[in-house]
Motif scaffolding. Structure first.
Motif, mmCIF file in Angstrom:
data_model
loop_
_atom_site.group_PDB
_atom_site.id
_atom_site.type_symbol
_atom_site.label_atom_id
_atom_site.label_comp_id
_atom_site.label_asym_id
_atom_site.label_seq_id
_atom_site.Cartn_x
_atom_site.Cartn_y
_atom_site.Cartn_z
ATOM 1 N N UNK A 360 0.815 -1.222 0.000
ATOM 2 C CA UNK A 360 0.000 0.000 0.000
ATOM 3 C C UNK A 360 0.847 1.270 0.000
ATOM 4 N N UNK A 361 1.993 1.230 0.661
ATOM 5 C CA UNK A 361 2.848 2.430 0.691
ATOM 6 C C UNK A 361 3.327 2.793 -0.706
ATOM 7 N N UNK A 362 3.429 1.802 -1.594
ATOM 8 C CA UNK A 362 3.923 2.063 -2.945
ATOM 9 C C UNK A 362 2.823 2.562 -3.872
ATOM 10 N N UNK A 363 1.594 2.630 -3.380
ATOM 11 C CA UNK A 363 0.499 3.075 -4.239
ATOM 12 C C UNK A 363 0.394 4.600 -4.315
ATOM 13 N N UNK A 364 1.195 5.297 -3.522
ATOM 14 C CA UNK A 364 1.260 6.761 -3.590
ATOM 15 C C UNK A 364 2.691 7.168 -3.887
ATOM 16 N N UNK A 365 2.876 8.303 -4.555
ATOM 17 C CA UNK A 365 4.249 8.733 -4.863
ATOM 18 C C UNK A 365 4.959 9.267 -3.624
ATOM 19 N N UNK A 366 6.268 9.045 -3.578
ATOM 20 C CA UNK A 366 7.093 9.662 -2.539
ATOM 21 C C UNK A 366 7.572 11.046 -2.979
ATOM 22 N N UNK A 367 7.720 11.228 -4.280
ATOM 23 C CA UNK A 367 8.313 12.462 -4.789
ATOM 24 C C UNK A 367 7.913 12.629 -6.253
ATOM 25 N N UNK A 368 8.405 13.704 -6.860
ATOM 26 C CA UNK A 368 8.120 13.952 -8.270
ATOM 27 C C UNK A 368 7.559 15.341 -8.487
#
Length: 532
Positions: A360-368
């Motif tokens: 689930x943590x990978x389903x939102x961006x960390x950066x960009x």
């Protein structure tokens, strides 16, 4: 988000230049029946809503070339297609769950699935998976490379053009991938450039809005040839490269080797043959990864922690294989159970909710681009749980928790892990004791080196001179223990000690009692021995 999507260096962005992270799931529609799997089990709208509720924003929807180039096939109704394979139970299931599609043509049903996803704000990537409908893939199935028995390049380009035209103006169709897993004895780099460039131009000409997604050679593992020979296209801002990465991509290396050493070796190779494209300014979409959802496959389990660490560190776009809980017909088996599927056999519920938590943590961006809620910082990600290191308060030990509530950490050239905006750094106390925060950050117990081939063990030296590694206990408390499984031992599982520093500009959703921290600093250090 403002569609259509395009690219900005290595990122995928919307019309406003804002990062859009593809967090997709693969939905199979390329087998002999040529109907999206599962429609005999659940209503289309219910499946679309389930996709969204599981945190995915996108579907990679597969299709065979013959669906759009063979009018006899494409005009078959769902009922006729199922009847021709003796799938009477599936006919009853579709009549019960999706009665409106049972007498539609296969092509109309494909469009209805895209529309059903669009009604629920799910983006779609149209994936040309194969030419002749059927399970994919082998070296000798006649579908592998340009010029194979069923893979006529001109017919393929006709199919791409028709599919791109059909969905021109359909806003939730954001990309079209030209071909899945090129492979087999005929594959070669010169033909790759010749035909993939033609295919890309054909799609862009028919539908300038969609991103054009290009796969590599050798089952979509190898894009290394692009390092020194870029593509020659008339358009830009729409090209994405895709790669596949499973546990079985490396045979049984994970099961038979030391996880740290295998992870280090596999990641180095991935960066060499595909990951370098990020540095060259291209988006890299891991359009297939996945594991046996039963959790009993050692090879898959060990691979997953390594994969998730890389997907987080590089903030990759991705598509999980697969949504499918069971198939109408696969490889001659009616109702085959799909153990890589996130849905269970009857498509009623998730097969493994722990796995969904992990990704689930990978389903939102960390950066960009456009994602600057906070100053650049690091979060400490724990791949085997999908959680991050949190500080609930000054007087509780550090624990794992939701990454959206994570501290902003800083990792200095002196190897100190400090909480940004404070004087506090991470320290080891002693073996099997909770890690702590302190303000005297010059001693050896405040320095954290990444050791082991995986670069995921964080090692420090306790005051008594013992080397320890960051670890997690059964209560998700962050502790320090003897470093384990660093090399050689093939039976050992290092994953509780695997942590990855991930760059982020995402703000924490949890308001931290910083005033509490700062007020403590007014006390003389000797009163509290510099740690909590």
């Amino acid at each position: 988000m403002a569609l259509p999507l395009s690219t900005d260096s290595r990122w995928i962005v919307d019309e406003n230049g804002q990062r859009v992270k593809l967090a997709c799931v693969n939905w199979v529609s390329h087998l002999e029946v040529m109907v999206a799997e599962g429609l005999s089990k659940q209503p289309l709208d219910g499946i679309a809503k389930r996709i969204l509720s599981m945190g995915f924003n996108c579907v990679r929807l597969t299709w065979p070339v013959f669906l759009v180039t063979n009018d006899t096939l494409g005009s078959l109704t769902v009922r006729q297609s199922l009847q021709s394979h003796g799938l009477l139970e599936s006919i009853s299931g579709i009549q019960a769950n999706n009665p409106s599609i049972i007498d539609l043509s296969l092509l109309d049903v494909y469009q209805a699935v895209v529309s059903g996803l669009g009604n629920n704000n799910v983006m779609v990537i149209l994936d040309n998976h194969i030419s002749k409908p059927g399970w994919c893939c082998s070296n000798f199935d006649g579908n592998g490379f340009f010029g194979d028995q069923y893979f006529d390049p001109d017919l393929w380009i006709t199919g791409l053009t028709r599919m791109a035209s059909m969905f021109n103006g359909v806003p939730n169709v954001v990309g079209l991938s030209l071909r899945n897993e090129l492979r087999g004895p005929k594959q070669n780099v010169n033909d790759w450039y010749r035909y993939m460039q033609k295919g890309a131009e054909a799609v862009h000409s028919a539908n300038p809005d969609v991103m054009v997604i290009l796969s590599g050679l050798n089952y979509d593992k190898d894009l290394s040839f692009l390092r020194n020979r870029p593509m020659n296209l008339t358009f830009s801002g729409k090209i994405v490269f895709e790669v596949h990465w499973y546990g079985f991509t490396d045979g049984e290396a994970w099961k038979n080797g030391n996880s740290n050493q295998v992870c280090g070796r596999v990641v180095d190779n991935m960066m060499r043959v595909s990951g370098f494209l990020l540095d060259q300014g291209w988006p890299l979409f891991v359009s297939e990864f996945g594991v046996d959802q039963r959790g009993t496959n050692v090879n898959d389990n060990r691979y997953l922690g390594c994969f998730l660490s890389v997907a987080a560190e590089l903030d990759l776009d991705w598509a999980l294989w697969t949504l499918v809980g069971s198939y109408y017909l696969r490889q001659g088996v009616i109702g085959m159970n799909e153990y890589y599927g996130v849905m269970n056999w009857n498509w009623c519920e998730a097969r493994n909710s722990t796995f969904l938590q992990q990704i689930s943590v990978l389903q939102s961006p960390f950066q960009g681009p456009g994602l600057s809620e906070a100053n650049p910082h690091k979060v400490i990600f724990h791949p085997s749980t999908g959680l991050c290191v949190l500080r609930k308060s000054m007087f509780e030990p550090l624990r794992l928790g939701r990454c959206t509530e994570s501290e902003a950490w800083n990792y200095t050239p002196q190897k100190i892990l400090s909480v940004k905006g404070t004087y506090f750094c991470l320290q080891t106390d002693d073996l099997a004791k909770p890690a702590k925060l302190g303000i005297i950050c010059t001693d050896s117990n405040s320095k954290w080196e990444t050791i082991s081939d995986s670069k995921m063990h964080f090692s420090s030296t306790a005051a008594n001179g013992i080397t320890v590694c960051l670890d997690v206990d059964s209560n998700n408390t962050i502790v320090t223990n003897t470093c384990k499984c660093l090399s050689r031992d093939n039976a050992c599982d290092p994953e509780s000690q695997w942590f990855k520093l991930v760059n982020s500009t995402r703000s924490s959703t949890l308001t931290k009692p910083l005033s509490q921290m700062n007020s403590i600093l007014n006390f003389p250090a000797k009163d509290f021995h510099g740690s909590f």
